[in-house]
Design a protein around this motif. Structure first.
Motif, PDB file in Angstrom:
ATOM      1  N   TYR A 254       0.831  -1.212   0.000  1.00 58.88           N
ATOM      2  CA  TYR A 254       0.000   0.000   0.000  1.00 58.88           C
ATOM      3  C   TYR A 254       0.865   1.262   0.000  1.00 58.88           C
ATOM      4  O   TYR A 254       0.591   2.217  -0.741  1.00 58.88           O
ATOM      5  N   GLU A 272      -8.245   3.271   5.295  1.00 59.03           N
ATOM      6  CA  GLU A 272      -9.423   2.956   6.113  1.00 59.03           C
ATOM      7  C   GLU A 272     -10.690   2.795   5.278  1.00 59.03           C
ATOM      8  O   GLU A 272     -11.728   2.341   5.799  1.00 59.03           O
ATOM      9  N   TYR A 274     -11.015   0.743   2.756  1.00 56.79           N
ATOM     10  CA  TYR A 274     -11.128  -0.633   2.260  1.00 56.79           C
ATOM     11  C   TYR A 274     -11.787  -1.552   3.278  1.00 56.79           C
ATOM     12  O   TYR A 274     -11.567  -1.419   4.491  1.00 56.79           O
ATOM     13  N   GLN A 275     -12.550  -2.514   2.779  1.00 58.61           N
ATOM     14  CA  GLN A 275     -12.932  -3.665   3.583  1.00 58.61           C
ATOM     15  C   GLN A 275     -11.774  -4.659   3.532  1.00 58.61           C
ATOM     16  O   GLN A 275     -11.030  -4.704   2.548  1.00 58.61           O
ATOM     17  N   THR A 276     -11.618  -5.443   4.562  1.00 55.64           N
ATOM     18  CA  THR A 276     -10.474  -6.355   4.620  1.00 55.64           C
ATOM     19  C   THR A 276     -10.896  -7.803   4.804  1.00 55.64           C
ATOM     20  O   THR A 276     -11.997  -8.092   5.284  1.00 55.64           O
ATOM     21  N   VAL A 278      -8.903 -11.171   6.567  1.00 59.77           N
ATOM     22  CA  VAL A 278      -7.741 -11.484   7.402  1.00 59.77           C
ATOM     23  C   VAL A 278      -7.600 -13.001   7.518  1.00 59.77           C
ATOM     24  O   VAL A 278      -8.570 -13.703   7.837  1.00 59.77           O
ATOM     25  N   THR A 304      -3.306  -9.859   5.833  1.00 59.75           N
ATOM     26  CA  THR A 304      -4.441  -8.932   5.726  1.00 59.75           C
ATOM     27  C   THR A 304      -4.532  -8.448   4.291  1.00 59.75           C
ATOM     28  O   THR A 304      -3.544  -7.955   3.737  1.00 59.75           O
ATOM     29  N   ALA A 305      -5.694  -8.600   3.671  1.00 56.89           N
ATOM     30  CA  ALA A 305      -5.901  -8.204   2.270  1.00 56.89           C
ATOM     31  C   ALA A 305      -6.971  -7.126   2.200  1.00 56.89           C
ATOM     32  O   ALA A 305      -7.977  -7.188   2.914  1.00 56.89           O
ATOM     33  N   TYR A 306      -6.742  -6.135   1.323  1.00 56.98           N
ATOM     34  CA  TYR A 306      -7.654  -5.004   1.164  1.00 56.98           C
ATOM     35  C   TYR A 306      -8.446  -5.168  -0.131  1.00 56.98           C
ATOM     36  O   TYR A 306      -7.867  -5.263  -1.213  1.00 56.98           O
TER      37      TYR A 306
END
Length: 435
Positions: A254, A272, A274-276, A278, A304-306
């Protein structure tokens, strides 16, 4: 007298127990269905039983192959390795260790180059033109430094491969029109961002900052460099790289994406927004390379992926030429612990593409990458109508025709510094640039 008899009985029982264990292992080893064919942890296909021939029987290659197959596919091999490392860890506190060597890495690359030269004559079709041959490429490491619960791959500068990388990027820039923007991003590996410069020298690791600057200095003016080293250093107290794996995290990617947006004079999507997703209990390539070191295995990573705002839908064509619908960020919560990084863009596919339904301006970006680009690609989705993702290790044809056909105006080459220095990887980029 009684003590002597008891002592003799104990010794006999130990011998019987040892013999029974050996017999049990021998029987287990002979049960073919128990032998694994693939290693989830090492992410590779295990050795196959060799086919005998007069030549291989005569020169001994067949018997060497049998020995390799027997050891490589031994039942419960990975569990035995893990148990052995756990047992060895009981011998005192070992906070720092070195696995492998820089010389070993160079020998592996040299061996693979020789194999490529031997197969070169097979890369032609009937009309005499060259055909690009695609092979699975295993991740390679030289020396790996383990400090407490974190593994660091040491970097070795390879001037021949680096110069070839520079030439390939310049050749691509010279082959496209003036309206096509070429960007180049070289990403440092964790060693250069987290470890003190003096410690890197002591460990025999080359200076990554100097290596990256050497690449940038060699690029033509048309190539716009995206220097992310300082940005990552500024955030080196954060979770930018995995501890058990050689990749960066999506957070590290990022910050690099923000630098690319700065080059484009565009606003990056706030983190902030983005939905994530995990995924816990990730143990990666370093864990397997370091013989499943208990210090790494008992402290797994978290991925953790966005998820892009515009869409999570994509397609890719796999190495067998099959086109599949997939997700930019896939749910891998039930996958093996070694495969969690594959939540990004379906892993290492020859080509993938994303259509952003929120845009209709015809904008298109091409990301040319190795596996470090997987965590970076999702951040591009919201800024273009089309995002194309090419893994140059497996892409079968040329880049120029793709750029022209899809009317791509932004081309970003993203490589970690080790990949840009690897003589087993860079020729793949050269090949698809000149194809």
């Amino acid at each position: 007298m009684r003590r002597k008899r008891r002592s003799t009985k104990v010794i006999k029982y130990k011998i019987y127990a040892f013999a029974a264990t050996l017999l049990l292992l021998t029987v287990a080893a002979l049960i073919i269905p128990l032998r694994p064919k693939e290693s989830e942890i090492e992410k590779r296909t295990l050795s196959k039983f060799p086919k005998p021939s007069l030549e291989t029987l005569w020169n001994g290659e067949f018997f060497e192959g049998v020995n390799l197959w027997y050891a490589d596919t031994f039942p419960f091999r990975e569990q035995f390795i893990a148990g052995n490392m756990e047992y060895r860890s009981l011998y005192g506190i070992q906070k720092k260790q070195i696995y492998g060597s820089m010389q070993a890495s160079a020998e592996v690359e040299e061996e693979q180059e020789e194999k490529e030269e031997e197969k070169e004559q097979d890369k032609t079709v009937k009309d005499g033109t060259k055909k690009r041959e695609i092979k699975q490429i295993q991740e390679q490491f030289g020396a790996v430094y383990v400090a407490e619960d974190t593994a660091f791959s040491l970097y070795g500068f390879n001037p021949e491969a680096v110069n070839e990388y520079i030439a390939a990027v310049n050749a691509l820039a010279g082959s496209v029109g003036e309206d096509v923007n070429i960007y180049d991003m070289i990403v440092p590996i964790s060693t250069g961002v987290y470890l003190d410069v003096e410690l890197q020298k002591e460990l025999g690791s080359s200076d990554q900052k100097e290596a990256i600057q050497y690449i940038y200095d060699g690029l033509e003016d048309k190539v716009k460099v995206v220097d992310v080293f300082a940005t990552l250093e500024d955030h080196n107290d954060e979770y930018l790289y995995f501890r058990t794996d050689h990749h960066w995290t999506a957070l590290g990617a990022y910050y690099a994406y923000c630098e690319f947006m700065k080059q484009k004079e565009m606003e990056p999507t706030p983190l902030e927004s983005y939905q994530t997703m995990v995924f816990d209990n990730f143990v990666g390539t370093m864990y397997s390379y370091c013989n499943q070191a208990s210090a790494l295995g008992s402290n797994p990573d978290t991925v953790t992926a966005y998820i892009p705002l515009a869409t999570n839908d994509m397609q890719f064509t796999n190495i067998d030429g099959e086109t599949m619908d997939y997700n930019v960020i896939a749910d891998v919560s039930t996958w093996a612990g070694s495969s969690k990084y594959n939540c990004f863009i379906g892993g290492d596919q020859p080509i993938g593409w994303v259509h952003n339904p929120a845009r209709a301006d015809g904008s298109a970006c091409l990301l040319i990458k190795e596996s470090f680009g997987n965590a970076f690609a999702p951040f591009l989705v919201d800024h273009y109508e089309y995002v194309y993702i090419v893994d140059y290790r497996y892409y079968p044809t040329g880049l120029l025709s793709l750029i022209q056909e899809k009317n791509i105006k932004d081309v970003l080459l993203l490589n970690n510094v080790s990949a840009a220095s690897a003589s087993t990887l860079v020729p793949n980029l050269t090949e698809i640039v000149s194809y």
